[in-house]
Write a protein that holds these residues in place. Structure first.
Motif, PDB file in Angstrom:
ATOM      1  N   ALA A 116      -3.996  -1.788  -2.589  1.00 38.60           N
ATOM      2  CA  ALA A 116      -2.417  -1.937  -2.761  1.00 38.60           C
ATOM      3  C   ALA A 116      -2.235  -2.423  -4.067  1.00 38.60           C
ATOM      4  O   ALA A 116      -3.047  -2.843  -5.080  1.00 38.60           O
ATOM      5  CB  ALA A 116      -2.094  -2.863  -1.652  1.00 38.60           C
ATOM      6  N   VAL A 117      -0.710  -2.328  -4.433  1.00 38.06           N
ATOM      7  CA  VAL A 117      -0.249  -2.775  -5.592  1.00 38.06           C
ATOM      8  C   VAL A 117      -0.147  -4.411  -5.224  1.00 38.06           C
ATOM      9  O   VAL A 117       0.626  -4.592  -4.227  1.00 38.06           O
ATOM     10  CB  VAL A 117       1.016  -2.270  -6.057  1.00 38.06           C
ATOM     11  N   TYR A 118      -0.546  -5.239  -6.023  1.00 37.15           N
ATOM     12  CA  TYR A 118      -0.416  -6.881  -5.453  1.00 37.15           C
ATOM     13  C   TYR A 118       0.747  -7.446  -6.442  1.00 37.15           C
ATOM     14  O   TYR A 118       0.526  -7.215  -7.691  1.00 37.15           O
ATOM     15  CB  TYR A 118      -1.750  -7.612  -5.673  1.00 37.15           C
ATOM     16  N   ALA A 173       0.707  -1.358  -0.036  1.00 36.51           N
ATOM     17  CA  ALA A 173      -0.214   0.060   0.100  1.00 36.51           C
ATOM     18  C   ALA A 173       0.734   1.315  -0.003  1.00 36.51           C
ATOM     19  O   ALA A 173       2.054   1.205   0.568  1.00 36.51           O
ATOM     20  CB  ALA A 173      -0.886   0.113   1.255  1.00 36.51           C
ATOM     21  N   PRO A 174       0.303   2.426  -0.246  1.00 33.70           N
ATOM     22  CA  PRO A 174       1.368   3.679  -0.649  1.00 33.70           C
ATOM     23  C   PRO A 174       1.711   4.063   1.034  1.00 33.70           C
ATOM     24  O   PRO A 174       1.036   4.101   1.725  1.00 33.70           O
ATOM     25  CB  PRO A 174       0.160   4.551  -0.911  1.00 33.70           C
ATOM     26  N   GLY A 175       3.094   4.122   0.918  1.00 31.02           N
ATOM     27  CA  GLY A 175       3.724   4.605   2.096  1.00 31.02           C
ATOM     28  C   GLY A 175       3.840   3.416   3.091  1.00 31.02           C
ATOM     29  O   GLY A 175       4.448   3.637   4.200  1.00 31.02           O
ATOM     30  N   LYS A 176       3.474   2.341   2.640  1.00 30.89           N
ATOM     31  CA  LYS A 176       3.853   1.051   3.707  1.00 30.89           C
ATOM     32  C   LYS A 176       4.883   0.258   2.949  1.00 30.89           C
ATOM     33  O   LYS A 176       5.140   0.229   1.869  1.00 30.89           O
ATOM     34  CB  LYS A 176       2.246   0.163   3.943  1.00 30.89           C
TER      35      LYS A 176
END
Length: 124
Positions: free
Chosen positions: A92-94, A40-43
């Motif tokens: 998120a990007v998977y 996920a962004p920022g994670k």
């Protein structure tokens, strides 16, 4: 050269379902443990699910257990992630990944090859 290509991402409402696919080439597919991760962004990138070389064993992150399933078709060099009861925090990007280890791994450092990722967006 190993290639992993994900497909199937998109926009889905919370509570909905979505299926991801990953096509593999360049190695003997059945030799590799396959996994799905998301970022996920920022994670940090986090483990989602993994499946053994034969497909007989699967393992899931607690956050998706009971809602996601992972499967593979060694004849087609494909691995799948079926997601249901999706939540907004699943946005998120998977990524699909393969590991030359002989048993299931949950750490991204244990995976040797990665796809380019596919975006999944869950709207509330």
């Amino acid at each position: 050269q190993v290639q992993l290509v994900e497909s199937g991402g998109g926009l889905v409402q919370a509570g909905g379902s979505l299926g991801l696919s990953c096509a593999a080439s360049g190695r003997t597919f059945s030799s590799d443990v396959m996994g799905w991760f998301r970022q996920a962004p920022g994670k940090e990138r986090e483990f989602v699910a993994a499946i053994s070389r034969s497909g007989g064993l699967t393992y899931f992150a607690d956050s998706v257990k009971g809602r996601f399933t992972i499967s593979r078709d060694n004849a087609k060099n494909m691995v799948y992630l079926q997601m249901s009861s999706l939540k907004p925090e699943g946005t998120a990007v998977y990524y699909c990944a393969s590991s030359t280890r002989t048993v299931i791994r949950t750490s991204s450092t244990e995976y040797n090859y990665w796809g380019q990722g596919t975006q999944v967006t869950v709207s509330s």
